[in-house]
Structure formats: structure tokens, C-alpha cells
Design a protein around this motif. Structure first.
Motif, PDB file in Angstrom:
ATOM      1  N   THR A 247       0.828  -1.207   0.000  1.00 22.82           N
ATOM      2  CA  THR A 247       0.000   0.000   0.000  1.00 22.82           C
ATOM      3  C   THR A 247       0.866   1.261   0.000  1.00 22.82           C
ATOM      4  N   ALA A 248       1.927   1.277   0.811  1.00 27.06           N
ATOM      5  CA  ALA A 248       2.796   2.462   0.861  1.00 27.06           C
ATOM      6  C   ALA A 248       3.556   2.632  -0.442  1.00 27.06           C
ATOM      7  N   GLY A 249       4.100   1.545  -0.960  1.00 29.45           N
ATOM      8  CA  GLY A 249       4.895   1.645  -2.178  1.00 29.45           C
ATOM      9  C   GLY A 249       4.069   1.914  -3.413  1.00 29.45           C
ATOM     10  N   ASN A 250       2.818   1.540  -3.383  1.00 28.21           N
ATOM     11  CA  ASN A 250       1.923   1.727  -4.524  1.00 28.21           C
ATOM     12  C   ASN A 250       1.299   3.117  -4.500  1.00 28.21           C
ATOM     13  N   GLU A 251       0.638   3.442  -3.399  1.00 26.86           N
ATOM     14  CA  GLU A 251      -0.188   4.641  -3.347  1.00 26.86           C
ATOM     15  C   GLU A 251       0.615   5.930  -3.518  1.00 26.86           C
ATOM     16  N   SER A 252       1.574   6.163  -2.642  1.00 32.53           N
ATOM     17  CA  SER A 252       2.271   7.451  -2.625  1.00 32.53           C
ATOM     18  C   SER A 252       3.023   7.709  -3.926  1.00 32.53           C
ATOM     19  N   THR A 253       3.751   6.726  -4.395  1.00 37.68           N
ATOM     20  CA  THR A 253       4.562   6.921  -5.589  1.00 37.68           C
ATOM     21  C   THR A 253       3.702   7.138  -6.820  1.00 37.68           C
ATOM     22  N   GLY A 254       2.666   6.330  -6.973  1.00 37.83           N
ATOM     23  CA  GLY A 254       1.794   6.487  -8.133  1.00 37.83           C
ATOM     24  C   GLY A 254       1.087   7.822  -8.161  1.00 37.83           C
ATOM     25  N   LYS A 255       0.601   8.263  -6.996  1.00 39.33           N
ATOM     26  CA  LYS A 255      -0.090   9.557  -6.947  1.00 39.33           C
ATOM     27  C   LYS A 255       0.876  10.703  -7.239  1.00 39.33           C
ATOM     28  N   LEU A 256       2.143  10.590  -6.790  1.00 43.62           N
ATOM     29  CA  LEU A 256       3.107  11.660  -7.027  1.00 43.62           C
ATOM     30  C   LEU A 256       3.432  11.779  -8.511  1.00 43.62           C
ATOM     31  N   ILE A 257       3.556  10.664  -9.209  1.00 39.67           N
ATOM     32  CA  ILE A 257       3.800  10.709 -10.654  1.00 39.67           C
ATOM     33  C   ILE A 257       2.653  11.437 -11.350  1.00 39.67           C
ATOM     34  N   GLY A 258       1.424  11.134 -10.956  1.00 43.12           N
ATOM     35  CA  GLY A 258       0.273  11.824 -11.538  1.00 43.12           C
ATOM     36  C   GLY A 258       0.249  13.294 -11.206  1.00 43.12           C
ATOM     37  N   ASN A 259       0.623  13.659  -9.971  1.00 42.85           N
ATOM     38  CA  ASN A 259       0.668  15.068  -9.594  1.00 42.85           C
ATOM     39  C   ASN A 259       1.696  15.830 -10.416  1.00 42.85           C
ATOM     40  N   ALA A 260       2.854  15.225 -10.657  1.00 41.91           N
ATOM     41  CA  ALA A 260       3.873  15.871 -11.493  1.00 41.91           C
ATOM     42  C   ALA A 260       3.338  16.110 -12.903  1.00 41.91           C
ATOM     43  N   TRP A 261       2.658  15.134 -13.437  1.00 45.31           N
ATOM     44  CA  TRP A 261       2.088  15.237 -14.785  1.00 45.31           C
ATOM     45  C   TRP A 261       1.067  16.367 -14.860  1.00 45.31           C
ATOM     46  N   TRP A 282      11.800  17.849 -11.770  1.00 49.03           N
ATOM     47  CA  TRP A 282      10.337  17.753 -11.840  1.00 49.03           C
ATOM     48  C   TRP A 282       9.816  16.917 -10.665  1.00 49.03           C
ATOM     49  N   THR A 283      10.506  15.825 -10.393  1.00 40.19           N
ATOM     50  CA  THR A 283      10.147  14.960  -9.271  1.00 40.19           C
ATOM     51  C   THR A 283      10.284  15.692  -7.944  1.00 40.19           C
ATOM     52  N   SER A 284      11.435  16.333  -7.719  1.00 40.70           N
ATOM     53  CA  SER A 284      11.714  16.961  -6.424  1.00 40.70           C
ATOM     54  C   SER A 284      10.761  18.108  -6.122  1.00 40.70           C
ATOM     55  N   GLU A 285      10.495  18.954  -7.120  1.00 37.47           N
ATOM     56  CA  GLU A 285       9.628  20.089  -6.853  1.00 37.47           C
ATOM     57  C   GLU A 285       8.177  19.651  -6.659  1.00 37.47           C
ATOM     58  N   THR A 286       7.765  18.579  -7.321  1.00 41.25           N
ATOM     59  CA  THR A 286       6.412  18.067  -7.079  1.00 41.25           C
ATOM     60  C   THR A 286       6.304  17.487  -5.676  1.00 41.25           C
ATOM     61  N   LEU A 287       7.348  16.817  -5.214  1.00 42.18           N
ATOM     62  CA  LEU A 287       7.363  16.312  -3.849  1.00 42.18           C
ATOM     63  C   LEU A 287       7.182  17.444  -2.838  1.00 42.18           C
ATOM     64  N   ILE A 347      10.026  17.718   3.474  1.00 43.01           N
ATOM     65  CA  ILE A 347       9.757  16.679   4.474  1.00 43.01           C
ATOM     66  C   ILE A 347       8.691  15.695   3.993  1.00 43.01           C
ATOM     67  N   SER A 348       8.611  15.537   2.698  1.00 39.18           N
ATOM     68  CA  SER A 348       7.595  14.651   2.117  1.00 39.18           C
ATOM     69  C   SER A 348       7.778  13.198   2.521  1.00 39.18           C
ATOM     70  N   PHE A 349       9.020  12.787   2.761  1.00 40.79           N
ATOM     71  CA  PHE A 349       9.296  11.408   3.148  1.00 40.79           C
ATOM     72  C   PHE A 349       9.457  11.259   4.658  1.00 40.79           C
ATOM     73  N   GLY A 350       9.072  12.282   5.402  1.00 40.37           N
ATOM     74  CA  GLY A 350       9.212  12.228   6.839  1.00 40.37           C
ATOM     75  C   GLY A 350      10.608  12.619   7.285  1.00 40.37           C
ATOM     76  N   HIS A 351      10.950  12.203   8.502  1.00 44.57           N
ATOM     77  CA  HIS A 351      12.258  12.496   9.067  1.00 44.57           C
ATOM     78  C   HIS A 351      12.428  11.625  10.303  1.00 44.57           C
ATOM     79  N   GLY A 352      13.643  11.549  10.802  1.00 42.96           N
ATOM     80  CA  GLY A 352      13.887  10.787  12.012  1.00 42.96           C
ATOM     81  C   GLY A 352      13.804   9.288  11.787  1.00 42.96           C
ATOM     82  N   PRO A 353      13.522   8.514  12.831  1.00 49.63           N
ATOM     83  CA  PRO A 353      13.555   7.048  12.721  1.00 49.63           C
ATOM     84  C   PRO A 353      12.514   6.481  11.767  1.00 49.63           C
ATOM     85  N   HIS A 354      11.458   7.250  11.511  1.00 49.94           N
ATOM     86  CA  HIS A 354      10.414   6.763  10.606  1.00 49.94           C
ATOM     87  C   HIS A 354      10.549   7.353   9.196  1.00 49.94           C
TER      88      HIS A 354
END
Length: 416
Positions: A247-261, A282-287, A347-354
Motif C-alpha cells: 500500500t505504501a509503495g503503490n499509493e504514494s509513488t503512483g499519486k506523485l507521478i500523476g501530480n507531477a504530470w 520535476w520529481t523533487s519540486e512536485t514532492l 519533508i515529504s518522506f518524513g524524518h527521524g527514525p520513521h
């Protein structure tokens, strides 16, 4: 003809008007950023009485909370939904619903599959899978970018990593897409969502059972051999991990590709640069500008005063990294979409231990997805008449994003 524009998307005619932050509201899903802007300036420690939670929206506050797992705990999970919140959240969120040191012990078991070296080694395989999805779509000229490409590719990759047969990848994606959907204003899952969760659980149990009989060279088979304090993981723990990873690997990445587009379409200069030579930017600024990951929840473990507001022990707190990424205290002119921007503090990918275990993989997947299509097309249009957003308290993006493409006379060379 465009039916949307950057000005329309970000314009706020009355920035001082009090706003309601409700992560289950369809209205918020359409454009949360004016609400975030009001919260950052007027209610940095926001209270939603009806749903009984607090929210932090400024970059510094979100970052500090992410860095402080003893004070902002994961022990009740990371979702505000009643059915996913509580001391048994680990059954569905695995180590995401744990604090150090237990969190680190379990995270280490799977981290070898996400090291920088291993992710780099995956690049040829990811390119092959991207082309397998993309080339038939380009032959059509018109297709659903969100469903047929952006969401499909990350799902293919993560299913491949955990040993799920290719014939089942689309079935898995259909059910994972359903998991995060909510009716407008509703916390509880619909009967369709519950049914999807049960189908996935049943599938994962059967998958683990089969791999115990016939293990392969995949991440799930690897988990069958690991030990925690001398004991092997049981089937329930491995199934929880599969839920988390897919769910994590599918949802976030797929939605971000669409947002960039989508944002490339809104900003023609960005589109040209992104298609021609700057998929990484393009990837970084969309993040930063429009992250697919909008909110994660935490439990406050002791009374804490922040901005003169008391957060009582036991309170539920929503952390809003997508708001922090638009904080003017960190990013100049934050509502401007700019490929030349320094995104080192996002901070799109979080920070710290998580911090997101799959961050390096996600960034590579997004970059390759955009690079592969950019090498073959010179332009594209989106038909917003039939576009449809995902409605989730956590994820922002498109479920449907119809587009038409103009092919290049000569495709640009890319790595094999």
C-alpha cells in the motif's frame, strides 16, 4: 483547453477567514493548500473538536515532531480513522505503529532491499517494467495517465519485489486503490473497502503459505528466514508487512507521478523542461509543492505546550508535511512551482527514525517514469472534464487523469 490554472488552484481571496481542517472532507481534497496557509499563520496548533484531534502545519513543528518519537509516538498507528487507531494498529501497519527500539529491530529486517546500492541495481529492471506499461499506451495516443501508467508502474515494481506473480499485479492494485477511499466526511471504511481488505488479506496469507512450501528469490521469502529475538516472524506479521509495503509503495509513488504530470500541464515551461531534460527536478519540486503524502498521525505521550497551546498527554495529533513544504519560513514564494528551487529541506518522506524506508526507490521510480515518457513524447494535454481525484485522508492525487500525447519524431536515447 485548460479548465484549471496555477492561479485558480492557489488563489485565496480571504486568507484571514477561519478555516476548517477535516482530512475526510472531499472539499479539502480538491485543494487543501489555502486551509494549510490559514493554519500556519493563525492556528499553528489547530484543534478539530468534532473529530478530537490536533494538527501541526508549520515546517519546524512537523519536523520536530517527526524527530521526537518519545514525545510524538507511533504506538497507536499513523491513521486518524477510528478502526485503524489504537494499541493494535501494528496488526495492519506493522512497524509503522511501533516506536524505537522495536521499530528499528523490525525495520532492519527488510532494509537491505532498500539500500542505495540495491535500489541502483534495480534501475534496469524498473526501466523494463516502465516500458512494458508505457509503450502500448503510447500506441493508443490517448489513455488514463493516472490509472494505466502512474499507479500501475509502482505497483508492478513492489509486487515483483515481494514475489507476487505478474498475472495478479492488476488485481492487487485494484484492491489497494480501494483501501484508502472514504465517503465524503466519513472516517469508517465502506463495505467495498472492507471487502478489498479481506481479499488482500486472504491473498497474502495464501502467498505466504505457498512461499513457505516453495521459497523464491524475493523479499517475502527472505522474511521467512529472519529471526526476532530468536523467533521467526509468524504469518500474521508477514502479512502485515505485505500490507504496509504494497500500500505504501503503490499509493504514494503512483499519486506523485500523476501530480507531477498534472502540474507540468498547468505550467508549460515546466512541462517542456521536464519532458526534455529535467525529470529529477520535476520529481523533487512536485514532492515539495504537491506531495501525495499529506498527513500522518501521532500520539502525544506527555503534556506539551507549543505556541502557548497545551497538547495533553494521549492527544491525537495530525502532522502535515505537505503544509510544511509550503511554509514561507523555509521556502521563498512557496506557492510558486519552480524547478530551480532548493528542495533539500522538504519533508515529504518524513524524518527521524520513521523516515520513509522506500524513499530512494520511490524517487528513482518517479524519475524513470517521467524520463521514459519524456523521451518519447514532445507534448501532452489533459482532459480535466473526466479527471477524478482520490478521496483519502492521507493521499492526494488522481484516480483518473485522461491525457493525449504528441510523439517525438525521434525518441531520445536512454539507458537500456
Amino acid at each position: 483547453m485548460r479548465t484549471d490554472s496555477p492561479v485558480q488552484e492557489n488563489h485565496d481571496t480571504d486568507a484571514d477567514t477561519p478555516r476548517v481542517y477535516d482530512p475526510f472532507s472531499y472539499e479539502l481534497h480538491e485543494n487543501p493548500y489555502p486551509v494549510y496557509a490559514w493554519m500556519r499563520e493563525h492556528a499553528p496548533v489547530y484543534r478539530n473538536e468534532e473529530r478530537d484531534f490536533w494538527a501541526l502545519s508549520r515546517h519546524a513543528d512537523v519536523l520536530s515532531a517527526l524527530r521526537s518519537p518519545k514525545l510524538f509516538s507511533n504506538r497507536n498507528g499513523i491513521s486518524l480513522e477510528t478502526e485503524l487507531w489504537g494499541p493494535e494498529a501494528y496488526k495492519t501497519s506493522f512497524f509503522l505503529a511501533m516506536d524505537p527500539p522495536e521499530h528499528g529491530q523490525l525495520r532492519t529486517l527488510v532494509s537491505s532491499g532498500f539500500t542505495a546500492r540495491h535500489v541502483t541495481d534495480l534501475e534496469p529492471r524498473i526501466r523494463t517494467m516502465a516500458r512494458d506499461r508505457l509503450l502500448p499506451l503510447l500506441e493508443q495516443g490517448e489513455f488514463d495517465f493516472a490509472g494505466d501508467y502512474a499507479a500501475a508502474l509502482p505497483n508492478d515494481i513492489v509486487c515483483d519485489m515481494v514475489g507476487i506473480p505478474a498475472a495478479d499485479w492488476d488485481l492487487i492494485r485494484a484492491d489497494t486503490d480501494q483501501l484508502n477511499m472514504r465517503a465524503d466526511g466519513e472516517e469508517d471504511r465502506s463495505p467495498a473497502t472492507v471487502a478489498a481488505a479481506l481479499r488482500l488479506a486472504s491473498y497474502f496469507v495464501a502467498h505466504v503459505t505457498e512461499l513457505r512450501r516453495h521459497p523464491g528469490d524475493d523479499l517475502t521469502s527472505h522474511l521467512l528466514d529472519v529471526r526476532v529475538k530468536g523467533e521467526p516472524l509468524n504469518d500474521s506479521e508477514i502479512v502485515a508487512f505485505l500490507f504496509l509495503l504494497i500500500t505504501a509503495g503503490n499509493e504514494s509513488t503512483g499519486k506523485l507521478i500523476g501530480n507531477a504530470w498534472y502540474h507540468g500541464w498547468l505550467h508549460p515551461d515546466v512541462k517542456r523542461a521536464g519532458l526534455d531534460s529535467r525529470p529529477g527536478d520535476w520529481t523533487s519540486e512536485t514532492l515539495r509543492y504537491d506531495s501525495s503524502s499529506q498527513m500522518v498521525a501521532r500520539t502525544v505521550t506527555e503534556d506539551t505546550v507549543l505556541h502557548d497551546v497545551l497538547l495533553p498527554a494521549g492527544a491525537r495529533v495530525a502532522l502535515l508535511p505537505a503544509s510544511g513544504n509550503r511554509d514561507r519560513r523555509v521556502f521563498t514564494d512557496p506557492d510558486r512551482y519552480d524547478l530551480d528551487r532548493d528542495t533539500s529541506q522538504l519533508i515529504s518522506f518524513g524524518h527521524g527514525p520513521h523516515y520513509c524506508l522506500g524513499a530512494a526507490l520511490a524517487k528513482l521510480e518517479i524519475k524513470i517514469a517521467l524520463e521514459e515518457i519524456g523521451a518519447r513524447i514532445s507534448d501532452y494535454e489533459i482532459d480535466m472534464t473526466y479527471a477524478r481525484r482520490v478521496h483519502s485522508p492521507h493521499q492526494r492525487g488522481f484516480a483518473v487523469l485522461p491525457c493525449s500525447v504528441t510523439m517525438r519524431d525521434t525518441p531520445r536515447d536512454l539507458p537500456a
